[in-house]
Write an enzyme that holds these catalytic residues in place. Structure first.
Site, PDB file in Angstrom:
ATOM      1  N   ARG A   1     -35.429  66.255  23.299  1.00  0.00           N
ATOM      2  CA  ARG A   1     -36.742  66.177  23.942  1.00  0.00           C
ATOM      3  C   ARG A   1     -36.940  67.219  25.036  1.00  0.00           C
ATOM      4  NH1 ARG A   1     -36.868  60.084  25.897  1.00  0.00           N
ATOM      5  NH2 ARG A   1     -34.795  60.767  26.600  1.00  0.00           N
TER       6      ARG A   1
ATOM      7  N   ASP B   1     -38.585  63.778  19.659  1.00  0.00           N
ATOM      8  CA  ASP B   1     -38.041  62.495  20.101  1.00  0.00           C
ATOM      9  C   ASP B   1     -37.595  61.758  18.847  1.00  0.00           C
ATOM     10  OD1 ASP B   1     -37.639  59.850  20.883  1.00  0.00           O
ATOM     11  OD2 ASP B   1     -39.327  59.823  22.270  1.00  0.00           O
TER      12      ASP B   1
ATOM     13  N   ASN C   1     -26.629  62.175  16.775  1.00  0.00           N
ATOM     14  CA  ASN C   1     -25.958  61.886  18.037  1.00  0.00           C
ATOM     15  C   ASN C   1     -26.870  61.304  19.106  1.00  0.00           C
ATOM     16  OD1 ASN C   1     -23.902  62.458  20.344  1.00  0.00           O
ATOM     17  ND2 ASN C   1     -25.678  63.681  20.910  1.00  0.00           N
TER      18      ASN C   1
ATOM     19  N   TYR D   1     -28.002  47.272  23.124  1.00  0.00           N
ATOM     20  CA  TYR D   1     -27.316  48.511  22.745  1.00  0.00           C
ATOM     21  C   TYR D   1     -26.237  48.217  21.703  1.00  0.00           C
ATOM     22  CZ  TYR D   1     -24.295  52.643  23.357  1.00  0.00           C
ATOM     23  OH  TYR D   1     -23.520  53.759  23.153  1.00  0.00           O
TER      24      TYR D   1
ATOM     25  N   LYS E   1     -25.902  49.650  17.789  1.00  0.00           N
ATOM     26  CA  LYS E   1     -24.748  50.402  17.299  1.00  0.00           C
ATOM     27  C   LYS E   1     -24.072  49.691  16.131  1.00  0.00           C
ATOM     28  CE  LYS E   1     -24.971  53.966  20.062  1.00  0.00           C
ATOM     29  NZ  LYS E   1     -25.269  55.320  19.535  1.00  0.00           N
TER      30      LYS E   1
ATOM     31  N   THR F   1     -19.637  61.649  30.184  1.00  0.00           N
ATOM     32  CA  THR F   1     -20.925  62.282  29.919  1.00  0.00           C
ATOM     33  C   THR F   1     -21.947  61.835  30.955  1.00  0.00           C
ATOM     34  OG1 THR F   1     -21.678  60.469  28.506  1.00  0.00           O
ATOM     35  CG2 THR F   1     -20.470  62.271  27.434  1.00  0.00           C
TER      36      THR F   1
END
Length: 253
Positions: A39, A60, A86, A151, A155, A186
């Site tokens: 994005r 997006d 990813n 989340y 996944k 990260t």
């Protein structure tokens, strides 16, 4: 280890930073032509300028039309042989405070973003002699973690998709796998660290230790370690590896 075929075109969603950028740079180093998608145009262009990718595409992943248009544009430049799905995001909340909107956001980015990306590349990929799809999932797709139920559910859905799609494509030259990193050093995990500090009053070192304790090696995973696993799956020698969810997590299961 058998390497990549001659100059494949790889598309890496969320390729401007973190794990995605490490994967993109590794693919460039292995001889692939790489398009990074995301994005933030400035972040993507910086990756291109730094040599971590050749091209950038703006979209997006939760917006099906935008994503498929960007994929079509990238494919017109050169057919896509490798998809690294990813892009993702994480929000934490107790289940009692996780409303439908939170679940929808997590599913839209982390699961439907993968679905849309695969739908954009798979038809053409199946017509060529080589294709690799790798979804970057998470150890959250293999187990449960408290306070990230939305989340984690998204996944888990990614892992189910990978296993089903691998069976559908087994008669072709396309493989479909997932790589499941543990807590990785990260920007995304940096946000989790800040959240722990804010809510608990712990120091940064204590917050990092709270996440690293899930890893039997007692540390955060590096983006390059994830990239190395992805690069192997993209190689010609991994043609028999499909439908797998490979943890890169220091022994965490």
């Amino acid at each position: 280890m058998s390497g990549l075929p001659h100059s494949p075109h790889a598309l890496v969603t969320g390729g401007g930073r973190g794990i995605g950028r490490a994967i993109a740079a590794s693919l460039v180093g292995a001889g692939a032509t790489v398009t990074v998608l995301g994005r933030n145009a400035a972040v993507l262009e910086e990756a291109v300028s730094a040599g971590a990718a050749h091209f950038a595409a703006i979209a997006d992943v939760s917006n099906e039309l935008s994503l498929k248009a960007a994929i079509a544009e990238a494919s017109a430049r050169k057919p896509i042989d490798i998809l690294i799905a990813n892009a993702g995001s994480a929000e934490s909340a107790p289940f009692a405070k996780s409303d439908a909107a939170l679940f929808a956001r997590m599913m839209d980015v982390n699961f439907m973003g993968v679905v849309h990306a695969i739908q954009g590349v798979l038809p053409g990929m199946k017509d060529r002699p080589y294709g690799r799809i790798v979804a970057i999932a998470s150890t959250a797709g293999l187990k449960g973690y408290a306070y990230v139920s939305a989340y984690t559910a998204a996944k888990h859905a990614v892992i189910g998709l990978v296993r089903s799609l691998a069976l559908e494509t087994a008669g072709s030259n396309v493989t479909v796998n997932a790589v499941c990193p543990g807590f990785t050093d990260t920007d995304l995990v940096a946000g989790s660290i800040e959240n722990i500090m804010k809510k608990t009053g712990r120091s940064r070192e204590q917050a990092i230790a709270e996440l690293a304790k899930h890893n039997p090696q007692g540390r955060l995973i590096t983006p390059q370690e994830v990239a190395d696993a992805v690069l192997w799956l993209c190689g010609e020698g991994a043609g028999a590896i499909t439908g797998q969810a490979i943890a890169v997590a220091g022994g965490e299961i």
